[in-house]
Write an enzyme that holds these catalytic residues in place. Structure first.
Site, PDB file in Angstrom:
ATOM      1  N   ASP A 156     -40.867 -25.104  28.566  1.00 42.53           N
ATOM      2  CA  ASP A 156     -41.448 -24.573  29.753  1.00 42.53           C
ATOM      3  C   ASP A 156     -41.592 -23.009  29.492  1.00 42.53           C
ATOM      4  O   ASP A 156     -41.101 -22.346  28.832  1.00 42.53           O
ATOM      5  CB  ASP A 156     -40.194 -25.032  30.821  1.00 42.53           C
ATOM      6  CG  ASP A 156     -40.377 -24.454  32.119  1.00 42.53           C
ATOM      7  OD1 ASP A 156     -41.616 -24.386  32.867  1.00 42.53           O
ATOM      8  OD2 ASP A 156     -39.575 -23.867  32.728  1.00 42.53           O
ATOM      9  N   ASP A 160     -41.155 -20.224  32.811  1.00 39.51           N
ATOM     10  CA  ASP A 160     -40.313 -19.535  33.250  1.00 39.51           C
ATOM     11  C   ASP A 160     -38.621 -19.975  33.454  1.00 39.51           C
ATOM     12  O   ASP A 160     -38.427 -20.976  33.514  1.00 39.51           O
ATOM     13  CB  ASP A 160     -40.581 -19.469  34.829  1.00 39.51           C
ATOM     14  CG  ASP A 160     -42.014 -18.887  34.967  1.00 39.51           C
ATOM     15  OD1 ASP A 160     -42.551 -18.115  34.289  1.00 39.51           O
ATOM     16  OD2 ASP A 160     -42.571 -19.305  36.001  1.00 39.51           O
TER      17      ASP A 160
END
Ligand code: MG
Ligand code: ZN
Length: 186
Positions: free
Chosen positions: A9, A11
């Site tokens: 992922d 952020d």
């Protein structure tokens, strides 16, 4: 032959997660400590490294595709400076109400990456900072789910996630230590 991937992922895993907001400009993208070097270690170990990120700010009309492209150019450039790379960047630009198949917790971004990069998903690992990362990866058939505390989720919340992560680490560097070390049977 299909290769194992580490899905990341963005952020909260690579960069500081903006609370209740999106990274809207290049100036708002701040690397987490050790994240770039962790990507390089995965590259050097032979993993495919694929970024899977929801960026609904695009679909909501708050960020332009050009801004996201500029942010990712900076990210790729910073990685290249230390000899690291992402093998693929897969973005869901849609707003939640669009009902698309790519916004995590749906598995669409993983399916795109598996096709594009010839990944053996069952041998692959997800590193994420939210329950939706775990759900999406599990529905796509990703074998190992790892959570990091470097994002927005408090530790007590992580322990309640379904599906539960196989292990939880402070940050990506800790997860990569584990991936490259003794996986404790996983
Ligand atoms: Mg995140
Ligand atoms: Zn989407």
């Amino acid at each position: 032959m299909s290769r194992a991937a580490v899905f990341l992922d963005r952020d909260g895993v690579l960069n500081v997660a903006p609370k209740g907001d999106w990274v809207r400009r290049v100036e708002g993208f701040h690397w987490l400590p050790g994240a770039k070097e962790s990507v390089r270690r995965l590259n050097d170990a032979g993993f495919v490294v694929a970024l899977v990120t929801n960026q609904s700010g695009i679909g909501r009309g708050l960020i332009s595709q050009a801004d996201v492209d500029a942010i990712h150019e900076k990210m790729v450039h910073d990685l290249a400076e230390i000899g690291a790379r992402l093998d693929g960047i897969f973005i869901c630009p849609h707003e939640p109400t669009a009902g698309c198949h790519c916004r995590k917790p749906k598995p669409g971004l993983f399916e795109q990456s598996v096709t594009a990069l010839d990944i053996d998903v069952s041998k692959s690992v997800m590193v994420g900072d939210s329950a939706t990362d775990m759900t999406a990866a599990r529905s796509a058939g990703v074998g190992v789910l790892l959570a990091v505390r470097s994002g927005l989720a408090p530790a007590d919340e992580i322990s309640a996630w379904q599906p539960a992560p196989d292990a939880v680490f402070d940050d990506l560097a800790g997860a990569v230590d584990w991936i490259l070390g003794d996986r404790d049977g996983l």
